[in-house]
Design a protein around this motif. Structure first.
Motif, PDB file in Angstrom:
ATOM      1  N   ASN A 278       0.805  -1.232  -0.045  1.00  0.00           N
ATOM      2  CA  ASN A 278       0.169  -0.128   0.043  1.00  0.00           C
ATOM      3  C   ASN A 278       0.750   1.238  -0.096  1.00  0.00           C
ATOM      4  OD1 ASN A 278      -2.186  -1.586   0.243  1.00  0.00           O
ATOM      5  ND2 ASN A 278      -2.281  -1.349   2.265  1.00  0.00           N
ATOM      6  N   TYR A 279       1.765   1.278   0.939  1.00  0.00           N
ATOM      7  CA  TYR A 279       2.855   2.599   0.834  1.00  0.00           C
ATOM      8  C   TYR A 279       3.529   2.643  -0.395  1.00  0.00           C
ATOM      9  CZ  TYR A 279       6.827   5.414   2.169  1.00  0.00           C
ATOM     10  OH  TYR A 279       7.593   6.279   2.027  1.00  0.00           O
ATOM     11  N   VAL A 280       4.191   1.521  -0.934  1.00  0.00           N
ATOM     12  CA  VAL A 280       4.677   1.922  -2.102  1.00  0.00           C
ATOM     13  C   VAL A 280       3.842   2.271  -3.483  1.00  0.00           C
ATOM     14  CG1 VAL A 280       5.937   0.555  -4.157  1.00  0.00           C
ATOM     15  CG2 VAL A 280       6.615   0.105  -1.853  1.00  0.00           C
ATOM     16  N   ASN A 281       2.811   1.751  -3.361  1.00  0.00           N
ATOM     17  CA  ASN A 281       1.692   2.066  -4.352  1.00  0.00           C
ATOM     18  C   ASN A 281       1.405   3.534  -4.465  1.00  0.00           C
ATOM     19  OD1 ASN A 281      -0.305   1.411  -6.594  1.00  0.00           O
ATOM     20  ND2 ASN A 281      -1.719   1.509  -5.097  1.00  0.00           N
ATOM     21  N   GLN A 282       1.199   3.967  -3.245  1.00  0.00           N
ATOM     22  CA  GLN A 282       0.481   5.454  -2.994  1.00  0.00           C
ATOM     23  C   GLN A 282       1.714   6.489  -3.295  1.00  0.00           C
ATOM     24  OE1 GLN A 282       0.760   7.309   0.857  1.00  0.00           O
ATOM     25  NE2 GLN A 282      -1.785   7.445   0.599  1.00  0.00           N
ATOM     26  N   ASP A 286       2.682   2.574 -10.162  1.00  0.00           N
ATOM     27  CA  ASP A 286       2.991   1.357 -11.019  1.00  0.00           C
ATOM     28  C   ASP A 286       4.541   1.162 -10.774  1.00  0.00           C
ATOM     29  OD1 ASP A 286       0.320   0.818 -11.307  1.00  0.00           O
ATOM     30  OD2 ASP A 286       0.533   1.678 -13.339  1.00  0.00           O
ATOM     31  N   TYR A 287       5.355   2.188 -11.159  1.00  0.00           N
ATOM     32  CA  TYR A 287       6.715   1.891 -11.237  1.00  0.00           C
ATOM     33  C   TYR A 287       7.258   1.475  -9.861  1.00  0.00           C
ATOM     34  CZ  TYR A 287       6.789   4.617 -15.420  1.00  0.00           C
ATOM     35  OH  TYR A 287       6.581   4.718 -16.887  1.00  0.00           O
ATOM     36  N   GLY A 288       6.700   1.955  -8.522  1.00  0.00           N
ATOM     37  CA  GLY A 288       7.098   1.529  -7.243  1.00  0.00           C
ATOM     38  C   GLY A 288       6.678   0.000  -7.129  1.00  0.00           C
ATOM     39  N   ASN A 289       5.536  -0.117  -7.706  1.00  0.00           N
ATOM     40  CA  ASN A 289       5.174  -1.703  -7.547  1.00  0.00           C
ATOM     41  C   ASN A 289       6.250  -2.679  -8.216  1.00  0.00           C
ATOM     42  OD1 ASN A 289       2.808  -1.170  -6.024  1.00  0.00           O
ATOM     43  ND2 ASN A 289       1.502  -0.932  -7.649  1.00  0.00           N
ATOM     44  N   ILE A 290       6.764  -2.172  -9.389  1.00  0.00           N
ATOM     45  CA  ILE A 290       7.772  -2.925 -10.131  1.00  0.00           C
ATOM     46  C   ILE A 290       8.810  -2.863  -9.175  1.00  0.00           C
ATOM     47  CG2 ILE A 290       9.004  -2.866 -12.378  1.00  0.00           C
ATOM     48  CD1 ILE A 290       6.754  -1.640 -13.787  1.00  0.00           C
ATOM     49  N   ALA A 291       9.288  -1.928  -8.741  1.00  0.00           N
ATOM     50  CA  ALA A 291      10.603  -1.886  -8.003  1.00  0.00           C
ATOM     51  C   ALA A 291      10.399  -2.934  -6.657  1.00  0.00           C
ATOM     52  CB  ALA A 291      10.954  -0.349  -7.379  1.00  0.00           C
ATOM     53  N   LEU A 292       9.253  -2.724  -5.961  1.00  0.00           N
ATOM     54  CA  LEU A 292       8.970  -3.578  -4.933  1.00  0.00           C
ATOM     55  C   LEU A 292       9.001  -5.162  -5.370  1.00  0.00           C
ATOM     56  CD1 LEU A 292       8.130  -4.102  -2.206  1.00  0.00           C
ATOM     57  CD2 LEU A 292       5.715  -3.798  -2.761  1.00  0.00           C
TER      58      LEU A 292
END
Length: 467
Positions: A278-282, A286-292
């Motif tokens: 949730n934190y990365v997504n906010q 989408d780029y954060g989700n890929i990095a995670l």
């Protein structure tokens, strides 16, 4: 033959490799949820978590270095072989290694396909086959990296781990810069005794068991690098241990802080993975989700490589008829098969076994550090570990009985019914022990056994066999 020495860069690479081996996805999931529950008591809870999730693995690695890779040498050969085999099987193909691919799939892949129509093909296969395909690819990569152990320090310590650390540093900086609201009130056990709750929570990483494996693996890698001097091996392993511990502490502190300040992002979350997602997504979309997904996949991959390599190395020495590379292939296949059993099933089966073995591993590390204080080290080792095992077995049986009872297994299995009745019969006596409710009934009896052995040892002259 002149003894080879490592450069400063090699030592850093060795430490990075040890850090990567420990940092599985589970290590990324536990701290955020613990921080969220601890709230305003986060500093104490974090301290407790660091003691067991960083301090004990660090102590395990140093214990292996201190004992020159022979941490079980005080035990009878048969007992040492059984204990070592049990640890390798539990941390290897039975649970931890298969779990790495499952967690990597759940956090790194599944979020991207969860909302896809179940009939849509993915690389020519339907959605419900995605986990099988991912598992096969995952352990194929693990197998290829593990086939050449002499290159592990280069491939993992100098290539994969720096990328993993860069991503984690980016996440940590974002946590500091974009922290959510104020820390909420602590809940549950964190409100009453945050330090001890944090200590117990740190056991979930299971890294103390892994430290005994990875320590011996690192010593073996040093030998393959031409480091024959025992003092140099001990020195390098100790330095690598502190580098790994510093990396783990950095990650845990960042994730604890993330969970404690997550605010509305943590509401309704049932685990730390959801808070992290949730934190990365906010913050990054989408780029954060890929990095995670990349962070989790790399963390799981490097841990799996360490586990498969350690197990293959150990069993190839135990059974010389089985070559190392053959065992790498066999264990990779077994891990892929076991992984498709399902994460919840693996946990329910393995937790009772872990409860039995973990106390013995902790006691073993403790005995290694206290060895110079014993007049009869072999006797003290054996009695203390036996006490830890006996009480640990009951802790494991208690968990197994509770699991069987909750699933009504006793209605169909005479064995399950007998186990539940036995635990119910013994529980009133065991419940008088400190820490019984937290699954650590073994701790006080083990410490008492150590003290008694010290007193007995100093009241009589040790024989040559026991000295």
């Amino acid at each position: 033959m002149q003894n080879k020495q490592l450069t400063a860069g090699d030592i850093i690479g060795l430490g990075f490799m040890a850090f990567a081996f420990f940092l599985g996805a589970g290590n990324l999931i536990f701290p955020p949820f613990a921080g969220y529950q601890a709230g305003e008591n986060t500093p104490l809870a974090m301290l407790g978590f660091l003691i067991t999730a960083v301090g004990l693995p660090l102590a395990g690695l140093i214990a292996v270095a201190k004992s020159e890779g022979k941490v079980m040498r005080m035990l009878p050969p048969v007992a040492a072989t059984i204990l070592a085999s049990a640890i390798y099987i539990i941390i290897g193909p039975a649970f931890a290694a298969p779990r790495t691919s499952l967690v990597a799939f759940e956090i790194g892949v599944k979020p991207f396909i969860d909302h896809t129509d179940a009939m849509v093909n993915i690389a020519g296969l339907v959605l419900n086959q995605a986990q099988l395909v991912f598992t096969l690819i995952f352990f194929t990569i693990v197998m290829l990296l593990s086939l050449f152990p002499g290159r592990l320090m280069d491939s993992v310590g100098k290539v994969l781990t720096p990328l993993l650390i860069a991503l984690l540093v980016g996440l940590a900086i974002s946590v500091i810069m974009f922290a959510g609201g104020n820390m909420p009130a602590a809940t549950g056990d964190y409100a009453l005794h945050p330090l001890s709750k944090g200590i117990v929570e740190g056991y979930n990483t299971m890294d103390t068991l892994a430290s005994l494996m990875f320590g011996m693996l690192i010593i073996d890698l040093l030998r393959k690098k031409g480091i024959a001097d025992i003092k140099l091996q001990t020195n390098y392993l100790t330095k690598a241990a502190f580098i790994a511990a510093a990396g783990l502490a950095f990650v845990y502190i960042s994730l604890f802080y993330l969970g404690a300040t997550a605010g509305d992002l943590a509401k309704g979350a049932s685990n730390g993975g959801q808070i992290l997602t949730n934190y990365v997504n906010q913050q990054f979309g989408d780029y954060g989700n890929i990095a995670l997904a990349l962070v989790v996949s790399l963390a799981c991959l490097t841990t799996a490589v360490g586990l498969v390599t350690s197990c293959s190395d150990y069993f190839s020495e135990l059974f010389p008829i089985l070559p190392y590379r053959l065992l790498v292939v066999l264990l990779s296949v077994v891990c892929a098969v076991v992984a498709n059993v399902g994460l919840s099933q693996l946990i329910s089966i393995s937790i009772p076994v872990l409860m039995m073995v973990y106390p013995v591993a902790i006691a073993l590390v403790l005995m290694t550090f206290l060895e110079r204080f014993f007049r009869r080290p072999k006797l003290t080792h054996r009695i203390s570990l036996l006490v830890a095992l006996l009480f640990g077995i009951f802790d494991g049986l208690k968990v197994a009985a509770a699991s069987m009872k909750s699933f009504d297994v006793s209605d169909t299995s005479p064995f399950a019914s007998a186990l539940i009745q036995f635990v119910a019969w013994v529980s009133p006596v065991m419940s008088e022990l400190p820490l019984y409710d937290q699954g650590m009934a073994w701790l006080v009896p083990t410490l008492v056994a150590v003290v008694v052995c010290i007193i007995i040892g100093h009241s009589s002259k040790p024989t040559a066999a026991n000295a």
